[in-house]
Each structure stands twice: as structure tokens, then as C-alpha cells.
Enzyme design. Structure first.
Site, mmCIF file in Angstrom:
data_model
loop_
_atom_site.group_PDB
_atom_site.id
_atom_site.type_symbol
_atom_site.label_atom_id
_atom_site.label_comp_id
_atom_site.label_asym_id
_atom_site.label_seq_id
_atom_site.Cartn_x
_atom_site.Cartn_y
_atom_site.Cartn_z
ATOM 1 N N TYR A 79 -2.444 3.599 -38.128
ATOM 2 C CA TYR A 79 -3.058 4.844 -37.644
ATOM 3 C C TYR A 79 -4.013 5.409 -38.696
ATOM 4 O O TYR A 79 -5.094 5.910 -38.370
ATOM 5 C CB TYR A 79 -1.978 5.877 -37.348
ATOM 6 C CG TYR A 79 -1.096 5.589 -36.153
ATOM 7 C CD1 TYR A 79 -1.635 5.512 -34.877
ATOM 8 C CD2 TYR A 79 0.275 5.432 -36.297
ATOM 9 C CE1 TYR A 79 -0.821 5.278 -33.774
ATOM 10 C CE2 TYR A 79 1.096 5.198 -35.208
ATOM 11 C CZ TYR A 79 0.547 5.115 -33.946
ATOM 12 O OH TYR A 79 1.351 4.880 -32.851
ATOM 13 N N PHE A 101 -7.573 4.002 -38.751
ATOM 14 C CA PHE A 101 -8.417 4.553 -37.684
ATOM 15 C C PHE A 101 -8.873 5.976 -38.003
ATOM 16 O O PHE A 101 -10.004 6.362 -37.713
ATOM 17 C CB PHE A 101 -7.664 4.547 -36.354
ATOM 18 C CG PHE A 101 -7.258 3.180 -35.893
ATOM 19 C CD1 PHE A 101 -8.070 2.085 -36.099
ATOM 20 C CD2 PHE A 101 -6.042 2.985 -35.249
ATOM 21 C CE1 PHE A 101 -7.701 0.825 -35.674
ATOM 22 C CE2 PHE A 101 -5.665 1.725 -34.813
ATOM 23 C CZ PHE A 101 -6.496 0.640 -35.025
ATOM 24 N N LYS A 152 -15.817 9.052 -35.104
ATOM 25 C CA LYS A 152 -15.065 9.005 -33.847
ATOM 26 C C LYS A 152 -14.432 10.341 -33.469
ATOM 27 O O LYS A 152 -14.637 10.856 -32.358
ATOM 28 C CB LYS A 152 -13.990 7.929 -33.962
ATOM 29 C CG LYS A 152 -12.991 7.886 -32.831
ATOM 30 C CD LYS A 152 -11.947 6.810 -33.118
ATOM 31 C CE LYS A 152 -10.823 6.827 -32.119
ATOM 32 N NZ LYS A 152 -9.808 5.796 -32.412
ATOM 33 N N TYR A 153 -13.658 10.921 -34.373
ATOM 34 C CA TYR A 153 -12.912 12.115 -33.999
ATOM 35 C C TYR A 153 -13.813 13.338 -33.903
ATOM 36 O O TYR A 153 -13.543 14.261 -33.114
ATOM 37 C CB TYR A 153 -11.763 12.338 -34.989
ATOM 38 C CG TYR A 153 -10.735 11.239 -34.880
ATOM 39 C CD1 TYR A 153 -9.876 11.183 -33.797
ATOM 40 C CD2 TYR A 153 -10.668 10.227 -35.837
ATOM 41 C CE1 TYR A 153 -8.953 10.161 -33.664
ATOM 42 C CE2 TYR A 153 -9.753 9.199 -35.718
ATOM 43 C CZ TYR A 153 -8.900 9.166 -34.627
ATOM 44 O OH TYR A 153 -8.001 8.141 -34.492
ATOM 45 N N GLU A 182 3.609 10.718 -26.736
ATOM 46 C CA GLU A 182 3.624 9.512 -27.578
ATOM 47 C C GLU A 182 4.948 8.772 -27.405
ATOM 48 O O GLU A 182 6.018 9.385 -27.431
ATOM 49 C CB GLU A 182 3.435 9.902 -29.049
ATOM 50 C CG GLU A 182 3.538 8.759 -30.034
ATOM 51 C CD GLU A 182 2.551 7.636 -29.729
ATOM 52 O OE1 GLU A 182 3.002 6.478 -29.660
ATOM 53 O OE2 GLU A 182 1.347 7.919 -29.548
ATOM 54 N N ASP A 194 6.666 7.059 -22.686
ATOM 55 C CA ASP A 194 5.509 6.268 -22.281
ATOM 56 C C ASP A 194 4.694 7.142 -21.328
ATOM 57 O O ASP A 194 5.227 7.746 -20.399
ATOM 58 C CB ASP A 194 5.991 4.998 -21.578
ATOM 59 C CG ASP A 194 4.857 4.042 -21.228
ATOM 60 O OD1 ASP A 194 3.820 4.509 -20.716
ATOM 61 O OD2 ASP A 194 5.005 2.830 -21.454
ATOM 62 N N MET A 195 3.398 7.219 -21.563
ATOM 63 C CA MET A 195 2.574 8.127 -20.759
ATOM 64 C C MET A 195 2.693 7.839 -19.274
ATOM 65 O O MET A 195 2.588 8.758 -18.445
ATOM 66 C CB MET A 195 1.106 8.020 -21.200
ATOM 67 C CG MET A 195 0.429 6.685 -20.884
ATOM 68 S SD MET A 195 -1.264 6.591 -21.484
ATOM 69 C CE MET A 195 -0.992 6.429 -23.244
ATOM 70 N N GLU A 205 -7.320 7.733 -26.661
ATOM 71 C CA GLU A 205 -8.107 6.824 -27.510
ATOM 72 C C GLU A 205 -7.506 5.410 -27.416
ATOM 73 O O GLU A 205 -7.135 4.800 -28.400
ATOM 74 C CB GLU A 205 -8.151 7.302 -28.955
ATOM 75 C CG GLU A 205 -6.803 7.585 -29.592
ATOM 76 C CD GLU A 205 -6.929 7.926 -31.075
ATOM 77 O OE1 GLU A 205 -7.889 7.436 -31.724
ATOM 78 O OE2 GLU A 205 -6.077 8.662 -31.582
ATOM 79 N N GLU A 225 -7.014 -3.411 -24.841
ATOM 80 C CA GLU A 225 -5.721 -2.830 -25.200
ATOM 81 C C GLU A 225 -5.144 -2.027 -24.031
ATOM 82 O O GLU A 225 -4.348 -1.116 -24.224
ATOM 83 C CB GLU A 225 -5.862 -1.961 -26.455
ATOM 84 C CG GLU A 225 -6.173 -2.792 -27.695
ATOM 85 C CD GLU A 225 -6.276 -1.963 -28.965
ATOM 86 O OE1 GLU A 225 -5.926 -0.763 -28.923
ATOM 87 O OE2 GLU A 225 -6.690 -2.506 -29.999
#
Length: 797
Positions: A403, A406, A412-413, A476, A503-504, A526, A535
Site C-alpha cells: 500500500y 502506491f 494519483k491521489y 475494506e 468484502d465490498m 482504486e 485486477e
């Protein structure tokens, strides 16, 4: 972030070195600032012995012209101590050893070819015995044609077996021009029998790609060994950008800079053209950067005066030599033009200004004044051309360090925050209702797959900037990341976030006090991979779409597209070939995540990049942008959009339940519930110059949000990345290899078929490459690759 600049390792080479290379001479060269010297393996005494043997053999053929018995081919006796200046010692590993340039391994005369192979074998064996590490072998005589190249390749394969630990560099001209060594009267090529010469082969005009084509044959016959590489001879005028780019992708370990490659500027200094500087700066950024070799610029100064003490190792350069090189339109003659000479006389300045090593000093000056590294180069120094298996975030719980990598992305953010901010502003401007049901009409934001929470922080920042209240949920599944999210909520977010561990796809939505579940207004994720959908972003967002408000819900990202183009990357292919042979037979069936560096685009558009255009505009060397010189031709494979139309999800639900109205099941297994996420593309790519295809480079673009307040996009596509998200480092490209490289001729075409497959349990890719050429109006297929499939390594749902 690595800011260190490449170091130039510079050697001195004399094709007719008068003195044997001793420890004293090597120390003297180091005092002058050189890092290495070259030495021949054998000398003129050995050359004379071979010529005498050939003369005796030819005489015996004449004497036995009427004899019915064939004469055996001549055998060279073993080396004698008078034949070589080399001896085993502690410093020999510091020398670059050269095999004889007067042999001709490509000769159509079997006697000359046989003698040449013996010479090469004797020299390689003796160099290996002495402990030499690097051997430079002059490249093949390109004028002898394809048959000669195959003979040469076979001899090199034998040499690799003879010197089992030696690194072999094949010295080749960048532009396919013939070597001047042939003019040497002692060259064996002159002794080939005329009746064995191919008609017209000597008069054929050199093809600029002929040297690269010969190299491709050599390394293919030798099976891409790691100990075989290129020593590239840079001419005074570099060839086309396409050919330069082709060489850039090859394992170049030595750049040979003869005196004739240098220009003489108005001050009388030896300098390199801007195009030479650009090529050197770019290739020196490679993970395995080549050494530089200054050839025939004169003998080492002071070798005849043992009391002379020099200290030019710092590379301090005179003010005359430090002048920038001329532009591409400048003089290309070896000597100064009349105009240059007149200007030199007028200025009254002497050439070289007393510097005994002006060429070396100039290269040290270039070393100190290299263009600065960009963000991607500084971040990815250790990742260049390093193959990584794609992440499987649904089945694997990522470590904190993953993490963290990234989260170091500087773009990106910030772009995600802009997208959320734009969505909130449009929400207020359009006076939309929210799903929160609170008095302040807070917008409900759910960050699904929130990891360590960077997007949660950005959502809160967007709320503060726009003054629009929000309710944020962090969803998460990783139990370890869940602990950290709870800590962040307490210590950083002031308990403004509801952290949910699930799990979403199993999340029912925001829980209400009465036991029901509400909806989400903005869904942020993301989940994109290097190919956007590799992914399982489509599958994950499909699974969580049931919590999104069906009337006015927003998905960030809202869409994404996958892109690819054929590439040549010998280094990666050689790596995969080794893996496939030793440990992983499926290596060529895996799409690899890799920071592509030493590669070349096979299909390009005619417009050079901005970096190359800068050269002719007088751009200073430290302002060069070292990107690929030609723009690649990259096409879109497919697209995904979110949220999906409700009827698509309804049909998928019917198929998942096995209902008859849902259809008859999936093509690749399962009920076919996920087949709405299967994709197929068939794209054609024009090939301008000959090359070899090792696979496909894959990229993506995504629209995070597009509305009245603006559009926010991210891209790893080299064509659009600079405009959409320059310096973004979160995603490296993806590489789809092919098991057998496909050689493609100029003005041909590559047709690529790509499938995204699913069986409701996993998602995988399949790809196929075909080569075509049109002759006389008829389209002919030249080659077809295996149908590669990553099913055994597919991403589990």
C-alpha cells in the site's frame, strides 16, 4: 527516490596499439582518467604465422592440382608465447580483450572460414585461460550475405561454449556500413578464391538495418544468452531515429566512439553532435548502461616519458572544449570546414588548449551535465525491466509496504481529490437530493477497497474545500488494514468515518437505526490494475453497485479503457525464456507488470516526439527530455463504464441462478453470470521498419469523473499520459509476451487478437499475434504466434 546520475566508464582503444598493455600502462591510463584499456589477444607474429600457413596450403593445392586425393583443410598449430601479449595476472580482468579483426568468419571460401574459426577458437580459449572477463569480437562481413551470417552465428555459439565465463561483445556498425579493416592487406578476406564469391555481393549498397538484422540472427541462433551482447560503433552521422530506437532495445554493453565520430567546433574543440548526445544520454539511463570506448584518438599521452605526471582524472574541461556541440545541421566532415578553419584562425585559439586528453575531458563534461531525472526515473530506478506478477487483491491480503508504494504517487491521489471535489460541486449546483436523510443533507461517500485510507482522507479534504457535508464509509476486507483504518479514524479523522470490515460485494450499504440499509451517493474505488481491468475492477464494482443510489449515484472512476501496442524487448524475452526453461513453464502465459525501459515500439506514427524536436531548436543538453524518439501507435482494446444499466445486472443475476430465461450458460464454464464483462478485440498495427516482436505493451486510461465542474482523468498511455497525469507512478505497464518471437519485415502488418475471458470463478486473458505482408495486391500471412492463455494464473473472483 534516486537522484544519482549515471556514471560514465570510459576506456581507450587503439586498433594498432604499439605497446603491450602492462600494469604500468594501465596505471598510467588511470592517472589520465581512463577506467579501462583494450588489448589484442594475439599479435602480428601470430598473424604472420597464419598467413604463412595459408600460403603453404595454397601452394600445396597448386602442386597437387592433378591429384585425385582431396587436400585436408589446414590446421593452425597451438599458440606460442611469441603470439600473444597476454599472461594470467591479477589485473587482466580490468582489460577489454579484442580478437583479431583480420579473420573472416563469413567467407564463402571454406578454407578462409575454417582458418578464421580456428583463430577465434584459439583466442577465446587462451583469453579464458588467462582470466579475461570481456572479449570484443568484430562483427560479420555484411557483404557476404545471409549464408555468411549463419556461419558467423555458429562460430559465436561455439565461442560461448569455449569461454564458459566470458562476456562476449559483438562489435557492429550502427548504420550497417562496412568496416575499414577490410582495407588491411593482411585481411583473410582478400585471400578468398574469386570463383567462390557470390556475383555482385561486394557492390551491394549497405542496408542501414543490415547490422541489426545480422545481430538478430546471431543472438537467435545462440538462444538469447546473457553473456552475449553488442558493442555499437557510432558513426559520424547517426542513422534514422527508428534504427537508433531499435538498437536502444538491444543489450548494448559498449559504445565505441572513434575519432571520426567527433565534430570540430568553431573553437577547435572535439565535440559530439546534439543527436549523439541525446543517444548517449538516453542509453546511459538503462539499468545496465554501456561502457564508452574512445578509439584511435591518439596514443596515451606521456607513455614515452615516465617522469610525466598528469592529473586529469577529475574531468576538468577547458573553456574551449566545454562549448555545446553544433546542431544537427552543422558540418559533418572529419576536418573543420573552411568556414570553421577561418573562424578558428580569426579567434587565434589553439586546438585542444593544451589538454592532453580532450576527448576524455569532453565525455566527463557530458557526464557532469546530464539531463536531470524525471519523477518516474527517480522512483522506478530499481523497478526498470523487473518482471512482477500482477496483484490479486481479492484473494490476497496486501502487506502495508505494498500500500505504501502506491501512496507515494504524487499525482494519483491529488487527482482523485479533484474528482470528488468536482462531483460534490456538481451535486450542489444541480441541487440533487442525498441518501443520508440528515438535516444537513450530507452526501454519502463510500470508499470501497480503502486499503490504508488515502482516498478516505482525500474525500474528507474535498468536503472541507467545497464546504459540502459528507458521510464517509471505508469498506475494506483486509483484516490487517481494517485495524489501521480504525486507528486512523480515531487519531486522524476524528471519528468522522464509519469503518466496515467486509468484502465490498457483500456489503449491504449504510446501516440505518431501524435495521434497514441505505444507499450511497458517490462510490469511490482504486481497483484498477496495469491493464485497467486485470485486477477485477469490473467484477468488484458490479458486485457493489447494489448500494449505489440508482437515480443519481456517481461512480469514481466512471469509465476506463485498455490499450496495447506490439513491442520489441529482447531483455524481457530472454528473462522469461530462462524462467520457462528452469522453473516456470507458464512464464510466457502470464501478463507481467513491468516498468518498461529497454524496449522499442514496433508500430509508430511519423511525428517525432517533442524531445527530438528540441534537438534542432538548440536546446541545451541539460534540458533534454529523454523519452522514446518516435511516438508509438497505441490502440484501444475495450472499455468498461460504471454504473452498469440495471437490466445488465438483472440478466447476470438470472444467469447466476441458472434460470432458463437467463440463457444457456457460459461459453467457458459456469452459468455465464459474468460474461457481460468478457471482451474481445482484433486490431491491426502497421510496421514501418523491420524488427522482431516479443509481445505487447499494455496501458490504460480512466475518466475518474466528467461533469459540468470539469473532467478528471488518469492515464498510463504514453501518448496521453503527459496531458492527463504526467509523473504518475502508481501503475507500471503490463507486458503480454509471446513464446516465439516473430520477425517482421518493413512495410508489413501485425494483427493482434485479445480476449478477456471468464468462467464466473476467475478472469484471464488470451492473446494471439499474426504477421502479414501485402505483395502484388495479395495479403500474405508470414507468421502466427501460439494462442497464449493466462487461465492457469487467472485472477480469482
Amino acid at each position: 527516490m534516486d537522484d544519482s546520475m549515471p556514471i560514465f566508464y570510459i576506456g581507450q582503444h587503439e586498433t594498432k596499439r604499439a605497446l603491450p598493455v602492462s600494469d604500468e600502462l594501465a596505471n598510467h591510463a588511470q592517472d589520465l582518467g581512463y577506467d579501462m584499456l583494450t588489448t589484442p589477444i594475439t599479435n602480428s607474429h601470430f598473424h604472420t604465422r597464419v598467413l604463412d600457413l595459408l600460403s603453404s596450403y595454397n601452394q600445396s593445392l597448386s602442386d597437387a592440382s592433378g591429384s585425385p586425393q582431396p587436400q585436408p583443410l589446414p590446421l593452425i598449430p597451438a599458440l606460442e608465447y611469441l603470439d600473444t601479449p597476454l599472461t594470467p595476472n591479477d589485473t587482466i580482468s580490468q582489460f577489454l580483450t579484442f580478437t583479431s579483426s583480420w579473420i573472416d568468419l563469413t567467407s564463402p571460401d571454406p578454407v578462409i572460414a575454417y582458418l578464421s574459426r580456428q583463430v577465434l577458437h584459439l583466442e577465446i580459449a587462451y583469453a579464458a585461460f588467462c582470466g579475461a572477463v570481456t572479449v570484443v569480437i568484430p562483427g560479420p562481413r555484411l557483404s557476404n550475405g545471409a549464408n555468411g551470417i549463419s556461419q558467423y552465428a555458429r562460430a559465436i555459439k561455439e565461442a560461448l561454449g569455449t569461454g564458459a565465463y566470458i562476456q562476449i561483445h559483438i562489435l557492429l556498425p550502427t548504420d550497417g556500413s562496412q568496416s575499414n579493416e577490410v582495407e588491411d592487406l593482411g585481411n583473410l578476406e582478400h585471400f578468398a578464391r574469386p570463383e567462390l564469391q557470390h556475383p555482385g555481393q561486394q557492390s551491394a549498397e549497405a542496408d542501414p538495418f543490415s547490422a541489426w538484422d545480422a545481430w538478430n540472427v546471431i543472438r537467435s541462433v545462440c538462444k538469447y544468452p546473457s553473456r552475449l551482447s553488442v558493442a555499437l560503433d557510432l558513426p559520424r552521422r547517426l542513422p534514422s531515429l527508428a534504427l537508433q530506437s531499435r538498437w536502444y532495445a538491444e543489450p548494448v554493453r559498449l559504445l565505441n566512439l572513434p575519432a571520426s565520430s567527433f565534430l570540430t567546433n568553431a573553437r577547435g574543440s572535439s565535440v559530439l553532435s546534439k543527436s549523439h548526445q541525446y543517444f548517449i544520454f538516453r542509453i546511459m539511463r538503462l539499468k545496465s548502461a554501456p561502457w564508452l570506448l574512445l578509439t584511435d584518438i591518439g596514443t596515451l599521452p606521456g607513455v614515452d616519458d615516465p617522469d610525466m605526471i598528469l592529473s586529469y582524472s577529475t574531468g576538468d574541461i577547458s573553456s574551449d572544449a566545454a562549448a555545446d556541440a553544433p546542431t544537427l545541421e552543422s558540418s559533418m566532415s572529419t576536418s573543420p570546414t573552411p568556414a570553421e578553419a577561418a573562424q578558428m584562425a580569426k579567434s587565434g585559439k589553439k586546438k585542444n588548449s593544451g589538454d592532453p586528453t580532450p576527448h576524455l575531458s569532453y565525455l566527463r563534461y557530458l557526464q557532469r551535465n546530464q539531463p536531470p531525472k524525471n519523477v518516474i526515473e527517480r522512483f522506478g530506478g530499481g523497478f526498470q525491466d523487473y518482471l512482477q506478477s500482477p496483484l490479486q487483491p481479492l484473494t490476497d491480503n496486501l502487506e502495508s509496504i505494498t500500500y505504501e508504494v502506491f501512496e507515494k504517487d504524487p499525482i494519483k491521489y491529488e487527482w482523485y481529490e479533484r474528482a470528488i471535489e468536482a462531483a460534490l460541486l456538481d451535486w450542489r449546483a444541480l441541487n440533487k437530493t442525498t441518501s443520508s436523510g440528515t438535516s444537513d443533507n450530507a452526501v454519502v461517500i463510500a470508499v470501497v477497497g480503502s486499503g490504508r485510507g488515502p482516498l478516505v482522507t482525500r474525500a474528507l479534504n474535498a468536503s472541507e474545500k467545497t464546504k459540502i457535508p459528507v458521510r464517509v464509509y471505508a469498506v475494506e476486507k483486509n483484516p490487517n488494514a481494517y485495524v489501521l483504518l480504525q486507528r486512523h479514524n480515531r487519531e486522524t479523522w476524528n471519528n468522522r468515518v464509519t469503518v466496515v470490515k467486509t468484502d465490498m460485494r457483500a456489503w449491504k450499504g449504510p446501516a440505518n437505526e431501524d435495521g434497514t440499509f441505505g444507499k450511497v451517493d458517490i462510490l469511490v474505488s482504486e481497483l484498477l490494475g496495469s491493464f485497467a481491468d486485470n485486477e477485477l475492477s469490473p467484477e468488484c464494482l458490479d458486485g457493489v453497485q447494489h448500494v449505489l443510489n440508482p437515480d443519481h449515484g456517481i461512480s469514481i472512476p466512471s469509465s476506463y479503457t485498455a490499450h496495447y501496442t506490439p513491442i520489441s524487448t529482447p531483455r524481457l524475452w530472454a528473462d522469461l525464456s530462462t524462467r520457462s526453461a528452469m522453473a516456470d513453464p507458464t512464464a510466457f502465459d502470464i501478463p507481467w507488470v513491468v516498468m518498461l525501459q529497454q524496449m522499442d515500439y514496433l508500430s509508430t506514427v511519423s511525428t517525432p516526439t517533442e524531445a527530438v524536436q528540441q534537438l534542432s531548436n538548440g536546446t541545451k543538453m541539460n534540458q533534454f527530455s529523454l523519452e522514446a524518439p518516435l511516438s508509438p501507435y497505441i490502440q484501444t482494446a475495450w472499455e468498461f463504464s460504471h454504473p452498469l444499466p440495471p437490466n445488465v445486472l438483472a440478466q447476470a443475476s438470472l444467469r447466476k441462478g441458472g434460470s432458463a430465461v437467463g440463457g444457456g450458460g457460459g461459453f467457458t464454464g459456469g452459468d455465464g453470470a459474468n460474461e457481460h464483462n468478457a471482451r474481445f478485440s482484433k486490431l491491426s498495427f502497421p510496421i514501418q521498419d523491420q524488427g522482431i516482436c516479443h509481445g505487447l505493451g499494455g496501458y490504460f486510461e480512466t475518466v475518474l469523473y466528467a461533469g459540468t465542474s470539469g473532467s478528471v482523468e488518469l492515464s498510463t498511455n504514453p501518448i496521453t499520459m503527459k496531458d492527463k497525469s504526467e509523473d504518475m507512478i502508481s501503475w507500471f505497464p503490463i507486458f503480454f509476451p509471446i513464446r516465439t518471437p516473430i520477425q517482421v519485415p518493413a512495410n508489413s502488418e501485425l494483427e493482434i487478437s485479445m480476449w478477456r475471458q471468464t468462467d464466473d470463478r476467475k478472469v484471464w486473458y488470451e492473446w494471439l499475434v499474426e504477421s502479414f505482408i501485402t505483395v502484388g495486391g495479395q495479403r500474405l500471412r508470414l507468421a502466427v504466434s501460439d494462442l497464449h492463455s493466462s487461465k492457469s494464473n487467472g485472477c480469482l473472483m
